[in-house]
Write an enzyme that holds these catalytic residues in place. Structure first.
Site, PDB file in Angstrom:
ATOM      1  N   CYS A  54      -4.682  -3.258  -2.030  1.00  0.00           N
ATOM      2  CA  CYS A  54      -3.306  -3.261  -1.526  1.00  0.00           C
ATOM      3  C   CYS A  54      -3.215  -2.531  -0.191  1.00  0.00           C
ATOM      4  O   CYS A  54      -2.148  -2.475   0.424  1.00  0.00           O
ATOM      5  CB  CYS A  54      -2.356  -2.594  -2.495  1.00  0.00           C
ATOM      6  SG  CYS A  54      -2.342  -3.356  -4.100  1.00  0.00           S
ATOM      7  N   CYS A 131       4.471   4.148   3.426  1.00  0.00           N
ATOM      8  CA  CYS A 131       3.162   4.744   3.149  1.00  0.00           C
ATOM      9  C   CYS A 131       3.307   6.099   2.439  1.00  0.00           C
ATOM     10  O   CYS A 131       2.346   6.608   1.879  1.00  0.00           O
ATOM     11  CB  CYS A 131       2.360   4.933   4.442  1.00  0.00           C
ATOM     12  SG  CYS A 131       2.096   3.406   5.355  1.00  0.00           S
TER      13      CYS A 131
END
Lengths: 323, 401
Positions: A54, A131
């Site tokens: 991912c 993130c």
């Protein structure tokens, strides 16, 4: 549009000095081995979140004091970009000395705030915010392993936008209270959709169960159904709230009830061609049929009668335009 | 030390190119089609530059090399014109591109698809190369055009343009190739293959930015994308970018002169660098080097996310690139790595080094040392190489991406 979006970003230039420093030299990077945990008399927790496939993965190590639930030592390892590494580092730092219950309350927003150089400037550019989300998720994972419960038990709300942590219930409420119809409006009101943009519609960086466009559609349908229900029960419905089909039916009904009989008696008729919103006006285009077509009164008396009754029964902003 | 290894993105302008362009800003600025002496000063240099461009791709004089503003314009032009000429009129209903085309082809094809055209996205194999067979399997009598890049920007993989061109000709289908990554890397000859349209751009071969071209074979004329004052024979209006065209002409001449150097010396330097990189444990290159442009390496370092590698390279003054998730503005994953079907955990670990004739051995030696140090540092941070006690089962299935 606008100049900033035309030029585009250079994402690294928007990192805070703290993010840069932590990426260059992470403080809590490392491992806790079983032996170390044993020496401390602590329970070792190792939690993984994400996957290399991912694009980001993090492993969090905790040495937890078994009696007090206090996190004595917290270390991380991370596969990811600078933001992912700096966020993981900050997250590990924030965990230290907290009880597991308190650590679970740390969110990605806390992590981002902690990485700011000054309180008013974001630590990372909007598209990097996602993130930091993993840093939040991995804490829940570690806590769930420590307590032997499901990760979901720590999240009472369904979060639609993880970057800005906006919940489904908040979004539903804000959309209805303010009658929002566009994604831009939702972002203005809630910040949802302002960061990685995955929650706006399918096809973004992350797959979601529900998107902002779904919520808008849901509200739109709700409004339509409400109007339709009111129409059947004879409740009050504003003409402008109606769908095109409902408007057409309503106009036709007024014509049928009040005008058509009169026209047919004179050997004529009329049909509705289109209904268009034109600024504050609602323009209804009609065409005369049979004897009405070319009749002198069709552009004066008859027309005034049609327009008058529609204004009275439906909306004062209606204009009738024969073509 | 600063090292530029992102030459597939853009290149330094050759000083000789700049020198050639210099007089065409202040001293000679006339519109070449005007009727006075100012025009005459630019008309002849324009002709010379155009001749160099024709020579560079070996185009016969009766064909057209139409100057555009960039490769993106050229690529948009081909597909949109084909749409208007063949799809919108109902004569054809289908186009084919590869699934790893540049965004200027990909996004344009998607747009045309949204207008009702059927689009086939042809796959690449596990070496990152297209099979002619996939074209053969999907081409129909209703196919208007096949557009396949000559060389891929990410991997450097060279696609079988000769065979695809032959097949298209046999089936009566138009063929376009985006040769942006091919010019200056190996000989490009539009007469030796069956090519109807070919795109190139000056800034990829040490020319200026803002100028490109579209080669159009005689009899395969397109509808203009930009209508206007009939410059470029009415094919592409807009006052000619004289300095740009002259720069592109010179750059083309130099690129052709440097072909042997590119194909031997640069290849040798690239290969030696690649040999050393592959000595690092857990590194992978997808396309075999003999099937690649001489200047390109796309290499995966297991356990190191692409952007973090770029970060460490950049700290040491080295510019390289990655298409992986976090590095690009739009968070898109590296489409080439995904298309190849690279083992999933490698999809985000690819780094591209692309050399040019300005790259020196000293720069490559320095880069190698930096990469080695970065691999050690970043693998130490990486969760992929992290400690877990025996019997520990990772909960890696819980992610929501």
């Amino acid at each position: 549009m606008g100049m900033d979006s035309l030029i585009g970003g250079t994402i690294w230039d928007e990192y805070s000095q703290k993010v840069t420093d932590l990426m260059n030299n992470p403080q809590n990077m490392g491992e806790i081995t079983q032996e170390q945990a044993d020496e401390m008399g602590a329970t070792l927790i190792i939690a993984d979140f994400g996957a290399e496939s991912c694009g980001d993965a993090v492993r969090l190590y905790w040495a937890v004091h078994p009696k007090s639930d206090v996190i004595m030592l917290s270390k991380f390892k991370s596969f990811g970009c600078g933001t992912a590494i700096a966020s993981s580092d900050t997250m590990a730092e924030l965990c230290k000395g907290k009880t597991v219950d308190d650590a679970v309350k740390i969110t990605n927003i806390d992590v981002e705030m902690a990485m700011r150089d000054n309180p008013d400037t974001p630590a990372v550019p909007p598209q990097k915010m996602h993130c930091s989300v993993m840093a939040y998720d991995v804490i829940k994972k570690a806590a769930s392993l420590y307590k032997g419960v499901d990760m979901e038990s720590f999240e009472k709300e369904v979060i639609v936008c993880e970057c800005a942590r906006v919940s489904l219930s908040t979004l539903r409420e804000v959309i209805r209270l303010n009658d929002l119809t566009t994604v831009e409006q939702i972002t203005d009101y809630t910040k949802a959709g302002a960061f990685c943009k995955s929650c706006i519609r399918p096809g973004g960086h992350e797959k979601k169960d529900i998107y902002l466009v779904d919520l808008l559609e849901e509200y739109e349908k709700e409004k339509m159904t409400k109007t339709a229900d009111s129409l059947t029960t004879g409740g009050p419905v504003s003409f402008t709230d109606m769908t095109v089909v409902q408007k057409l039916k309503a106009v036709d009904k007024v014509i049928d009830d009040n005008i058509r009989q009169m026209l047919i008696m004179d050997g004529g008729d009329m049909e509705i061609l289109d209904i268009k919103e034109n600024g504050e006006h609602i323009d209804i285009y009609i065409r005369y049929l049979g004897a009405c077509n070319g009749c002198a009164s069709s552009s004066t008396g008859t027309l005034f009668a049609i327009e008058g009754i529609l204004k009275e029964k439906l909306d004062t902003n209606i204009r009738v335009l024969p073509i | 030390m600063r090292v530029y290894l992102d030459n597939n993105a853009t290149t330094i302008v050759d000083p000789q190119v700049k020198k050639e362009m210099d007089p065409f800003f202040v001293e000679k600025y006339g519109n070449p089609n005007s009727l006075h002496a100012y025009a005459g000063e630019t008309h002849l240099p324009l002709k010379t530059a155009m001749e160099k461009l024709y020579a560079g791709i070996h185009a016969p004089k009766e064909d057209s090399v139409v100057i555009t503003s960039c490769a993106t314009e050229s690529n948009n032009w081909v597909l949109k014109s084909i749409y208007f000429q063949y799809i919108a009129t109902g004569r054809k209903n289908h186009i084919m591109i590869s699934e790893v085309e540049h965004p200027s082809i990909m996004a344009t094809a998607k747009f045309i698809e949204s207008m009702g055209c059927r689009v086939t996205y042809l796959p690449i194999n596990n070496e990152g190369i297209m099979d002619v067979q996939t074209v053969k399997d999907n081409i129909t009598s209703k196919t208007a055009i096949v557009s396949i890049m000559w060389a891929n920007n990410e991997t450097g993989a060279i696609f079988p343009i000769e065979e695809i061109g032959e097949l298209c000709k046999e089936k009566g289908v138009l063929f376009h190739t985006d040769a942006v990554q091919a010019i200056g890397k190996f000989p490009v000859d539009v007469q030796s293959f069956d090519i109807d349209y070919l795109t190139f751009s000056a800034h990829k071969f040490h020319g200026p930015k803002g100028v490109g071209a579209l080669y159009i074979k005689k009899g395969k004329e397109l509808i203009p994308l930009l209508h206007g004052g009939s410059q470029m024979g009415g094919h592409r209006s807009g006052t000619l970018n004289i300095a740009g065209i002259i720069g592109m002409g010179k750059a083309m001449e130099l690129a052709i002169d440097s072909l042997d150097f590119e194909m031997e010396d640069i290849r040798e330097m690239r290969d030696a660098f690649e040999d050393e990189l592959l000595k690092i444990k857990d590194t992978f290159v997808v396309t075999p080097r003999e099937k690649r442009t001489p200047n390109t390496i796309l290499i995966s370092f297991r356990g190191i996310e692409g952007e973090s590698m770029l970060w460490d390279l950049n700290r040491s003054g080295i510019g390289a690139s990655t298409g992986s998730a976090c590095a690009s503005e739009d968070l898109e994953a590296n489409s080439v790595m995904e298309a190849i079907g690279a083992s999933e955990d490698l999809a985000h670990t690819a780094i591209r080094f692309s050399l040019s004739r300005y790259t020196t051995q000293e720069e490559m030696d320095y880069t190698l040392e930096v990469v080695k140090k970065a691999v050690i540092r970043l693998r130490e941070i990486s969760s992929s190489y992290a400690y877990a006690p025996e019997g520990y089962e990772s909960g890696l299935d819980s992610h929501h991406h």
